[in-house]
Scaffold this motif. Structure first.
Motif, PDB file in Angstrom:
ATOM      1  N   SER A  45      46.267  35.162  -8.736  1.00 62.66           N
ATOM      2  CA  SER A  45      45.763  33.869  -8.313  1.00 62.66           C
ATOM      3  C   SER A  45      45.477  33.879  -6.812  1.00 62.66           C
ATOM      4  CB  SER A  45      46.797  32.798  -8.631  1.00 62.66           C
ATOM      5  OG  SER A  45      46.409  31.581  -8.040  1.00 62.66           O
ATOM      6  N   LEU A  48      47.261  31.461  -4.423  1.00 59.90           N
ATOM      7  CA  LEU A  48      48.684  31.676  -4.156  1.00 59.90           C
ATOM      8  C   LEU A  48      48.948  32.567  -2.950  1.00 59.90           C
ATOM      9  CD1 LEU A  48      50.468  31.970  -7.632  1.00 59.90           C
ATOM     10  CD2 LEU A  48      50.057  29.963  -6.227  1.00 59.90           C
ATOM     11  N   TYR A  51      51.118  30.966  -0.439  1.00 57.45           N
ATOM     12  CA  TYR A  51      52.509  30.858  -0.879  1.00 57.45           C
ATOM     13  C   TYR A  51      53.205  32.221  -0.738  1.00 57.45           C
ATOM     14  CZ  TYR A  51      50.974  26.454  -3.057  1.00 57.45           C
ATOM     15  OH  TYR A  51      50.464  25.201  -3.297  1.00 57.45           O
ATOM     16  N   PHE A 299      38.857  25.721  -8.179  1.00 52.77           N
ATOM     17  CA  PHE A 299      39.544  26.469  -9.229  1.00 52.77           C
ATOM     18  C   PHE A 299      39.265  25.955 -10.655  1.00 52.77           C
ATOM     19  CE2 PHE A 299      43.075  28.353 -11.470  1.00 52.77           C
ATOM     20  CZ  PHE A 299      43.241  29.576 -10.850  1.00 52.77           C
ATOM     21  N   SER A 328      43.333  19.295  -4.731  1.00 54.96           N
ATOM     22  CA  SER A 328      44.683  18.808  -4.512  1.00 54.96           C
ATOM     23  C   SER A 328      45.288  19.726  -3.463  1.00 54.96           C
ATOM     24  CB  SER A 328      45.484  18.893  -5.815  1.00 54.96           C
ATOM     25  OG  SER A 328      46.839  18.601  -5.559  1.00 54.96           O
TER      26      SER A 328
ATOM     27  N   CYS B  72      45.400  24.790 -13.391  1.00 55.20           N
ATOM     28  CA  CYS B  72      46.643  25.364 -12.860  1.00 55.20           C
ATOM     29  C   CYS B  72      46.373  26.647 -12.085  1.00 55.20           C
ATOM     30  CB  CYS B  72      47.626  25.648 -13.994  1.00 55.20           C
ATOM     31  SG  CYS B  72      49.168  26.353 -13.380  1.00 55.20           S
ATOM     32  N   ILE B  73      46.716  26.649 -10.810  1.00 53.61           N
ATOM     33  CA  ILE B  73      46.422  27.817  -9.973  1.00 53.61           C
ATOM     34  C   ILE B  73      47.456  28.920 -10.165  1.00 53.61           C
ATOM     35  CG2 ILE B  73      45.246  26.425  -8.225  1.00 53.61           C
ATOM     36  CD1 ILE B  73      47.724  26.835  -6.421  1.00 53.61           C
ATOM     37  N   ALA B  74      48.562  28.594 -10.782  1.00 52.53           N
ATOM     38  CA  ALA B  74      49.661  29.561 -10.849  1.00 52.53           C
ATOM     39  C   ALA B  74      49.797  30.211 -12.229  1.00 52.53           C
ATOM     40  CB  ALA B  74      50.973  28.885 -10.477  1.00 52.53           C
ATOM     41  N   CYS B  93      55.440  27.472 -11.669  1.00 54.51           N
ATOM     42  CA  CYS B  93      54.770  26.334 -11.023  1.00 54.51           C
ATOM     43  C   CYS B  93      55.076  26.336  -9.524  1.00 54.51           C
ATOM     44  CB  CYS B  93      55.264  25.045 -11.659  1.00 54.51           C
ATOM     45  SG  CYS B  93      54.599  23.557 -10.886  1.00 54.51           S
ATOM     46  N   VAL B  94      54.032  26.084  -8.717  1.00 48.53           N
ATOM     47  CA  VAL B  94      54.243  26.019  -7.265  1.00 48.53           C
ATOM     48  C   VAL B  94      54.133  24.592  -6.740  1.00 48.53           C
ATOM     49  CG1 VAL B  94      53.519  28.399  -6.828  1.00 48.53           C
ATOM     50  CG2 VAL B  94      51.804  26.566  -6.761  1.00 48.53           C
ATOM     51  N   CYS B  96      51.477  22.425  -6.841  1.00 48.67           N
ATOM     52  CA  CYS B  96      50.229  22.136  -6.114  1.00 48.67           C
ATOM     53  C   CYS B  96      49.618  20.824  -6.587  1.00 48.67           C
ATOM     54  CB  CYS B  96      49.217  23.270  -6.282  1.00 48.67           C
ATOM     55  SG  CYS B  96      48.400  23.292  -7.892  1.00 48.67           S
ATOM     56  N   TRP B  97      50.087  20.332  -7.712  1.00 46.85           N
ATOM     57  CA  TRP B  97      49.682  19.039  -8.299  1.00 46.85           C
ATOM     58  C   TRP B  97      48.236  18.996  -8.777  1.00 46.85           C
ATOM     59  CZ3 TRP B  97      54.380  18.541  -8.901  1.00 46.85           C
ATOM     60  CH2 TRP B  97      55.321  18.463  -7.862  1.00 46.85           C
ATOM     61  N   SER B  98      47.638  20.161  -9.009  1.00 47.50           N
ATOM     62  CA  SER B  98      46.283  20.162  -9.579  1.00 47.50           C
ATOM     63  C   SER B  98      46.286  19.534 -10.966  1.00 47.50           C
ATOM     64  CB  SER B  98      45.742  21.593  -9.671  1.00 47.50           C
ATOM     65  OG  SER B  98      45.563  22.126  -8.388  1.00 47.50           O
ATOM     66  N   LYS B 115      60.320  20.875  -6.933  1.00 49.10           N
ATOM     67  CA  LYS B 115      58.911  20.637  -6.687  1.00 49.10           C
ATOM     68  C   LYS B 115      58.083  21.359  -7.753  1.00 49.10           C
ATOM     69  CE  LYS B 115      55.427  21.014  -3.229  1.00 49.10           C
ATOM     70  NZ  LYS B 115      54.930  21.916  -2.218  1.00 49.10           N
TER      71      LYS B 115
END
Lengths: 430, 145
Positions: A45, A48, A51, A299, A328, B72-74, B93-94, B96-98, B115
């Motif tokens: 990803s 990420l 992060y 995304f 977001s 979902c980016i993760a 889950c990170v 990110c609230w997408s 979170k």
């Protein structure tokens, strides 16, 4: 039956490519897929990387799909192989190692490449972009080796904010330099920017707006300072250029595949050449809210386009449906969600605002002809998707303005037919 | 797949579904302990909405075409291959609230203590979700349609 052509070829390995694999496999369980990616990694990803650099996720959590994803989906993943050209006449992909892969259906999902303006001195050591795993690795290695104390981030958009957050978490003294007069100018309006800037400053990050880096100075080959337009100098030992990404159309240049800013696609994610599809940050489709054709490098859009392309490549019938920008992004602990024409104002737009005086809970809604076309949530983002749904489904919002501005944002406030459609749950598309 | 359906006309607004959901997703799984000791950590993933005389309970719709999975980016939000339920792997889950940005039902919540995205898991492992089982007026049903 042995084919002389590969049925499915995918160039790329991020969300659009993976979405396509999943789209194909819903209809065709078996026919092998060849996936070519110049990066040597199992699908990961990109968002990420900030992060990862910040130490919030480890290497294992970078992967976007389980380790057996290719195996389970009969994907011949050729990782570390660079596709250099699409032969749109003979329908073949040429690779840097001299290979040639004839295909029946092709998806170009090469993504975006960082936009790097000409800045004198940008070849100095300690200057990075921030879009790939390798970028994050290179920055991390440099921090470990050169122990920089100060960093300048060029660009106060989404990538810049995330880079700043990560560098801050690495213990650096960070300054963000944004050309516009405010932070996140595309996603946030003036009030939203103000709140985001406050969150940034509260965290101890500096912000300089209305200027950009004109020159990078080096000492012994490594960054020592940046000179801003107007003459001010910032001392820093690390620079991240985070202005944005542009569609990486290089492999189709010179072919008969139609391009503009990106590769032009229709609602089936098909390019101008039959059998060839494009998806993700490289593609340029239609923006439902403006009616314009433009890349929407986000995304969810990439994943959806990949899925649509994959379904169509496998002989199915899928269309994009509504597509528009949305993001977001958390700015140093302050969550923000920006959907559609969130910053629009002026003739033809009606703007509703809630929490204008609030430091942490600001909302802005934009209507056009009675319908919602944009929304901004800063601080309190709970249930924001309800509004995204209203934008997507083009629901008449003229009767629910008060409700949008009230405390609880719930489905119960919405027209009964729409509410039942959502609660019943079948076929919701957002 | 079996899904939970809400029947507005039958909902009393009693919020027993929220209580049962909270207990089910508490550490102790016991109502007394959950309410005595876990009030700061346990939270329901079903929400009763109420306006005048209308009310209904709402949880993740487990959409066929789930926008949260796409967003979902993760790679955390995914479909259970066996049950087709949409589940969030909270370890990936990170926050990110997408998913919150795209869920048209507003059914993905921010976790109370971590979170991470918090949402209905159809009470994985149970014959029927506890919100449905405990509803006194059959305002929630669990069925294939």
């Amino acid at each position: 039956m042995k084919r002389d052509k590969t049925k499915y070829v995918i160039v790329g390995n991020s969300t659009a490519a993976i979405g396509a694999v999943e789209g194909i496999r819903r209809l065709d369980r078996q026919t092998p897929i060849v996936l070519i990616s110049k990066e040597p990694y199992h699908t990961y990803s990109r968002p990420l990387i900030s992060y990862l650099l910040a130490g919030e996720v480890d290497k294992e959590r970078m992967y976007y799909r389980p380790r057996d994803f290719y195996e389970r989906n009969a994907v011949d993943a050729r990782l570390g192989v660079e596709a250099v050209r699409v032969d749109a006449d003979a329908l073949a992909v040429e690779t840097a190692d001299g290979g040639r892969i004839p295909f029946e259906k092709l998806l170009v999902a090469t993504g975006g490449r960082p936009f790097v303006p000409k800045i004198a001195g940008s070849d100095a050591e300690g200057v990075f972009t921030f879009v790939s795993w390798d970028d994050a690795k290179a920055i991390s290695t440099y921090i470990g080796r050169a122990a920089p104390e100060r960093a300048a981030v060029v660009g106060g958009g989404l990538i810049g904010i995330k880079a700043a957050e990560a560098l801050h978490a690495c213990g650096l003294d960070v300054t963000v330099v944004e050309l516009a007069d405010r932070l996140l100018p595309l996603a946030l309006d003036a009030k939203g920017s103000e709140l985001a800037a406050a969150a940034l400053r509260d965290a101890g990050v500096k912000l300089v707006c209305g200027t950009t880096v004109e020159r990078i100075l080096a000492s012994d080959g490594a960054v020592s300072d940046v000179v801003l337009r107007g003459g001010r100098t910032l001392t820093c030992e690390l620079v991240v250029i985070a202005i944005g990404v542009v569609p990486d159309t290089s492999i189709v240049e010179g072919s008969r595949i139609e391009t503009d800013r990106g590769i032009r696609i229709d609602e089936h994610c098909a390019t101008s050449v039959p059998g060839i599809y494009a998806a993700g940050d490289v593609a340029q489709g239609s923006d439902t809210l403006t009616g314009n054709s433009r890349p929407i490098p986000i995304f969810p859009n990439a994943c959806r386009q990949g899925n649509v392309a994959g379904t169509n490549m496998a002989g199915g019938e899928a269309r994009m449906g509504a597509a528009f920008a949305m993001n977001s992004v958390e700015v140093f602990g302050l969550p923000t969600i920006s959907v559609g024409l969130a910053t629009a104002e002026g003739e033809g737009y009606e703007v509703l605002v809630r929490g204008q005086d609030s430091a942490r809970a600001y909302r802005r809604f934009v209507l056009r002809d009675g319908r919602l076309v944009g929304a901004l949530f800063v601080g309190d983002i709970d249930r924001a998707g309800i509004v995204t749904g209203l934008i997507r489904e083009r629901i008449d919002a003229s009767g629910i303005k008060d409700l949008l501005l009230s405390d609880g944002l719930g489905l119960i406030s919405l027209p009964a037919e729409y509410r039942k459609h959502v609660v019943r749950g079948d076929g919701i598309v957002v | 797949m079996k899904r939970i359906f809400a029947r507005e006309d039958y909902c009393l607004g009693c919020r027993l579904c929220e209580i049962n959901c909270l207990v089910k997703h508490s550490r102790s799984k016991k109502i007394v302990k959950a309410f005595r000791r876990e009030r700061d950590t346990a939270a329901p993933v079903v929400q009763v909405e109420e306006s005048g005389r209308v009310s209904f309970a709402l949880q993740c719709r487990h959409c066929d075409d789930a926008p949260c999975i796409e967003a979902c980016i993760a790679g955390a939000m995914c479909r259970d291959p066996k049950t087709n339920a949409v589940l969030c792997d909270e370890d990936r889950c990170v926050g990110c609230w997408s998913c919150i940005m795209v869920c048209p039902a507003g059914a993905v919540l921010r976790g109370k203590t971590r979170k991470v995205a918090s949402k209905c898991d159809l009470c994985a492992g149970e014959d029927a979700p506890v919100c449905v089982e405990g509803c006194p007026n059959e305002a929630l049903t669990y069925e294939e349609r």
